[in-house]
Design a protein around this motif. Sequence first.
Motif, PDB file in Angstrom:
ATOM      1  N   TYR A 182      -9.255 -83.305 -59.168  1.00  0.00           N
ATOM      2  CA  TYR A 182     -10.240 -84.112 -58.434  1.00  0.00           C
ATOM      3  C   TYR A 182     -11.505 -83.320 -58.153  1.00  0.00           C
ATOM      4  O   TYR A 182     -12.616 -83.824 -58.309  1.00  0.00           O
ATOM      5  N   ALA A 183     -11.335 -82.048 -57.722  1.00  0.00           N
ATOM      6  CA  ALA A 183     -12.511 -81.240 -57.383  1.00  0.00           C
ATOM      7  C   ALA A 183     -13.438 -81.115 -58.576  1.00  0.00           C
ATOM      8  O   ALA A 183     -14.660 -81.282 -58.465  1.00  0.00           O
TER       9      ALA A 183
ATOM     10  N   SER B 145     -23.985 -84.196 -62.465  1.00  0.00           N
ATOM     11  CA  SER B 145     -24.587 -85.228 -63.297  1.00  0.00           C
ATOM     12  C   SER B 145     -25.726 -85.918 -62.558  1.00  0.00           C
ATOM     13  O   SER B 145     -26.757 -86.259 -63.149  1.00  0.00           O
TER      14      SER B 145
ATOM     15  N   ALA C 232     -13.761 -83.129 -61.138  1.00  0.00           N
ATOM     16  CA  ALA C 232     -14.424 -84.394 -61.425  1.00  0.00           C
ATOM     17  C   ALA C 232     -15.552 -84.658 -60.436  1.00  0.00           C
ATOM     18  O   ALA C 232     -16.635 -85.101 -60.821  1.00  0.00           O
ATOM     19  N   ILE C 233     -15.304 -84.351 -59.148  1.00  0.00           N
ATOM     20  CA  ILE C 233     -16.339 -84.623 -58.144  1.00  0.00           C
ATOM     21  C   ILE C 233     -17.550 -83.728 -58.377  1.00  0.00           C
ATOM     22  O   ILE C 233     -18.702 -84.187 -58.381  1.00  0.00           O
ATOM     23  N   ILE C 234     -17.291 -82.423 -58.627  1.00  0.00           N
ATOM     24  CA  ILE C 234     -18.415 -81.514 -58.889  1.00  0.00           C
ATOM     25  C   ILE C 234     -19.171 -81.969 -60.134  1.00  0.00           C
ATOM     26  O   ILE C 234     -20.402 -81.941 -60.193  1.00  0.00           O
TER      27      ILE C 234
ATOM     28  N   PHE D  56     -14.268 -87.638 -67.299  1.00  0.00           N
ATOM     29  CA  PHE D  56     -13.941 -87.614 -65.868  1.00  0.00           C
ATOM     30  C   PHE D  56     -12.639 -88.348 -65.600  1.00  0.00           C
ATOM     31  O   PHE D  56     -11.824 -87.931 -64.764  1.00  0.00           O
TER      32      PHE D  56
ATOM     33  N   VAL E 123     -19.508 -85.041 -61.291  1.00  0.00           N
ATOM     34  CA  VAL E 123     -20.343 -86.208 -60.988  1.00  0.00           C
ATOM     35  C   VAL E 123     -21.589 -85.773 -60.215  1.00  0.00           C
ATOM     36  O   VAL E 123     -22.701 -86.233 -60.505  1.00  0.00           O
ATOM     37  N   LEU E 124     -21.422 -84.837 -59.275  1.00  0.00           N
ATOM     38  CA  LEU E 124     -22.579 -84.364 -58.506  1.00  0.00           C
ATOM     39  C   LEU E 124     -23.585 -83.676 -59.421  1.00  0.00           C
ATOM     40  O   LEU E 124     -24.791 -83.912 -59.336  1.00  0.00           O
TER      41      LEU E 124
ATOM     42  N   ILE F 248      -9.433 -86.837 -63.692  1.00  0.00           N
ATOM     43  CA  ILE F 248      -8.818 -87.433 -62.502  1.00  0.00           C
ATOM     44  C   ILE F 248      -7.338 -87.704 -62.756  1.00  0.00           C
ATOM     45  O   ILE F 248      -6.482 -87.404 -61.919  1.00  0.00           O
TER      46      ILE F 248
END
Lengths: 498, 204
Positions: free
Chosen positions: A407-408, A417, A410-412, A398, A414-415, A402
């Motif tokens: 960014y998108a 995960s 990485a955010i998806i 991640f 993490v979600l 970043i």
Amino acid sequence: METALAMPDLGPALAEIILAVGAMALLMLGVFRGDGSSRAVSIGSIALLIVAAFAVISQPDERVLTFGGAFVMDGFAIVMKCLVLAGSAIAIVMAQSFMARENIDRFEFPVLILLATLGMIMMVSANGLIALYMGLELQSLALYVVASFHRDNTRSTEAGLKYFVLGALASGMLLYGSSLIYGFSGTTNFDVLAGVIAMNGMSTGLIFGLVFLMAGLAFKISAVPFHMWTPDVYEGAPTPVTAFFAAAPKIAAMALFLRVMYGGFADAVFQWQQVVVFISIASMVLGAFAAIGQTNIKRLMAYSSIGHMGFALVGLAAGTPEGVKGVVIYLTIYLIMNAGVFCCILAMRHKEGPVEEISDLAGLSQNQPMLAAVFAMLMFSLAGIPPLAGFFAKFYVFLAAINAGLYALAIIGVLASVVGAFYYLRVVKIIYFDDPAPAFAGPMGSEIRAVLAVSALFTLLFILYPTPVLKMAEGAANSLVPTVEAAEAPAAAAESAH
Amino acid sequence: MIVATIAFYIFAGVAIAAGFMVIAARNPVHSVLFLILAFFNAAGLFVLMGAEFLAMILIIVYVGAVAVLFLFVVMMLDIDFAELREGFLQYMPIGALIGLIVLLELLLVAGTWTLAPEVASLAASPIPPMADVTNAEAIGQVMYTQYVYFFQAAGMVLLVAMIGAIVLTLRKKPDAQRQSIPDQVARTAETAVELKKVEPGQGL
């Protein structure tokens, strides 16, 4: 052309030669000693894998080409080959008692694993489309056979057949893509290909070929939308075979993915990045959501592996050396965690035979508190909860995404995960808080205990001393990516040769 | 030259027609026979291009071995092809859609077909002039030298295929009759011939 060509330098391919000759020798040993030689052949295979690993480590760090540029040996190859060899050795160790109990302990099993491993390390070193295909096919063909190794079991044969038919389709797509790439670039060699792309850019035909090639590779790492085979094959194949499938072949295919993208298509980052981002997101999301409804632990692990490949692809999507480093760290940690989890799954058996339902784990904490604790810890690690190793695996990919501005993604990630944590924690809840199911039969074999102990200790203690893994991954990344900048030199050399 | 052109169109046309008939024929045996026809025409195309070695290999390997093997399989297996075709109409629309998309993409690729002039010179092993070396010679020059790695790898793939076939299908049958040469040699008149006294009117 009239003069005899010089003998190619065999030194860089030492590990491959050792494995090929050794596998054939062990095959002969098995054939002549007949039934009952499976244990001797297994021990010989493990020894052979260790010897091959030493042969790999003894290679110099710099980039060496041989066999007319079709075979490359560099720091990246050394690291990935060691991981693959370790994964295969662990699989053979884990298979011993299971195969004996199921009455399928034939000597061909370790030999086929050895030949599959040979295919994998050939894939890692492939520096051209033909070498890529030959390695991939050698690996896949051996895997189809071991998937249906329990040939009197309908589910096992079904797994093998399904894997074979879909694998053949994927190979077809890969070959079609390769032929287009060859047709539009005039070369099968990745170095020359990189030179052609740097010179002329990506034509529509090359992009078309690249997409087909990626489809074939995505099948091998079971990334969405080419994941359909995974749950059925994982469920049907004998458990040690599933453990093998989830580790070594994935690592080899991912290494090949990296090699193709950073080697041949280094200047086409823009073109392949969007595809990788898509399959990465799709794999993470599907892996997280589809695993929720599973009742079979092997199917759960299949979706888990789809999700994990999605996370590893995040590092690839970054398109930077840091991303490669993240992928290598991820694969290393994944290999070790995965071995531990499958050791736990191998311990799940009653007197009548192995059981695979998640509900069979209920109340394990009361029957076998030690096993329950380790199982729960590995599940936490797979979910990516700090301070366990699984967290750092995700952290580095991640971070790379970043830093690359994705960014998108990485955010998806993490979600996904977080969603994934739900089903891992459900297993922990069943182990600790449900009414006890009948206890599992018999003690675990000492070899499985040893693998489990190593896996658990690594997962637990990675945070204290992560430097060796980080250093190794960094070395691998640096050796893979700078080759890209220097790619023009061999291309120019090849041009002047004609 | 005109003869070669006519021959090309005949071979190519028949190959495509036969290829279509492979999937369209109702009788699977006919499908295999059309497949053989397609192989023959492909071999004809190779001959036109001056690759007579490949043409002969195609006939020997594909017609002589693969297609005949297919024929055996089709005749030996009891497959109900009518049943296999049942889902055909159901999947037809989506199959046609995917086929159409791929066709459009192919046209897109063919329409933008641009080869840089340098690319032709990059070709990994350019065809040697036909007057100097024969086909088989040209392949022989690179097969065990430049491509020795691939040659050996292909050998390993075949080895795996052989092991796989044996592992998955060979079964030891305890009641199977097998020839044992030592046993045969060790037979004597005493063990081979049994004399029985037959009582008159009784039989054995």
